[in-house]
Design an enzyme around this catalytic site. Structure first.
Site, PDB file in Angstrom:
ATOM      1  NE  ARG A   1      36.181  39.371  48.484  1.00 17.47           N
ATOM      2  CZ  ARG A   1      37.472  39.040  48.547  1.00 17.47           C
ATOM      3  NH1 ARG A   1      38.059  38.518  47.505  1.00 17.47           N
ATOM      4  NH2 ARG A   1      38.157  39.216  49.643  1.00 17.47           N
TER       5      ARG A   1
ATOM      6  NE  ARG B   1      20.858  51.163  35.983  1.00 27.42           N
ATOM      7  CZ  ARG B   1      22.010  50.808  35.464  1.00 27.42           C
ATOM      8  NH1 ARG B   1      23.073  51.551  35.610  1.00 27.42           N
ATOM      9  NH2 ARG B   1      22.106  49.693  34.767  1.00 27.42           N
TER      10      ARG B   1
ATOM     11  CB  CYS C   1      19.844  42.117  41.369  1.00 26.53           C
ATOM     12  SG  CYS C   1      19.986  43.869  41.722  1.00 26.53           S
TER      13      CYS C   1
ATOM     14  CD  GLU D   1      25.091  35.787  48.473  1.00 27.01           C
ATOM     15  OE1 GLU D   1      25.529  34.665  48.780  1.00 27.01           O
ATOM     16  OE2 GLU D   1      25.764  36.625  47.871  1.00 27.01           O
TER      17      GLU D   1
ATOM     18  NE  ARG E   1      28.114  37.489  51.020  1.00 26.10           N
ATOM     19  CZ  ARG E   1      27.155  36.930  51.772  1.00 26.10           C
ATOM     20  NH1 ARG E   1      25.895  37.006  51.398  1.00 26.10           N
ATOM     21  NH2 ARG E   1      27.460  36.323  52.899  1.00 26.10           N
TER      22      ARG E   1
ATOM     23  CE1 TYR F   1      34.932  42.021  52.284  1.00 22.59           C
ATOM     24  CE2 TYR F   1      32.862  40.889  52.664  1.00 22.59           C
ATOM     25  CZ  TYR F   1      34.022  41.046  51.936  1.00 22.59           C
ATOM     26  OH  TYR F   1      34.266  40.241  50.858  1.00 22.59           O
TER      27      TYR F   1
ATOM     28  NE  ARG G   1      37.900  37.196  53.910  1.00 24.48           N
ATOM     29  CZ  ARG G   1      38.642  37.111  52.812  1.00 24.48           C
ATOM     30  NH1 ARG G   1      38.089  36.840  51.658  1.00 24.48           N
ATOM     31  NH2 ARG G   1      39.936  37.308  52.870  1.00 24.48           N
TER      32      ARG G   1
END
Length: 128
Positions: free
Chosen positions: A7, A63, A74, A77, A89, A107, A115
């Site tokens: 992540r 790309r 894609c 959210e 993200r 992050y 986080r």
């Protein structure tokens, strides 16, 4: 080799195509570097962005980095009240010899608030 998920997230400063793409490239490069990955190790990458980012597809950054043979997708959210704005993200599926405890999730910037336990600390441009 084992399949692992990595992540990462970054909060971009503004919804401007060049800025967004450069920010996503930075995040993806840091994920790959921190986990010692090559393009051949990538199985697929899912990018999500908050509804306030409309200037570019985050996958376009991958790309532009030459990841032409990696499946990318894609998505948007959820638009949750109080969520951090201008967030991208990444969920990368990779092949690696690393144990799950050795995977480094990245992050950056304002996304560190998502986080704090996993965020990369930077001082003077150097990741600690």
């Amino acid at each position: 080799m084992t399949v692992r998920a990595i992540r990462g997230a970054i909060q971009v400063e503004r919804d401007e195509e060049l800025h967004l793409l450069e920010s996503v490239k930075t995040l993806l490069k840091k994920i790959m570097y921190a986990n010692d990955l090559s393009p051949d190790d990538l199985i697929s990458v899912v990018f999500t962005s908050t509804p306030d980012l409309v200037s570019a597809f985050p996958a376009a950054a991958a790309r532009e980095m030459g990841l032409d043979h990696v499946p990318l997708m894609c998505a948007q959210e959820l638009n949750i009240v109080g969520a951090l704005p201008r967030m991208v993200r990444i969920l990368a599926h990779v092949q690696t010899h690393r144990k799950s405890s050795d995977i480094r999730h990245i992050y950056l910037g304002g996304a560190a608030a998502l986080r704090n336990d996993l965020a990369q600390k930077e001082k003077g441009g150097v990741t600690l």
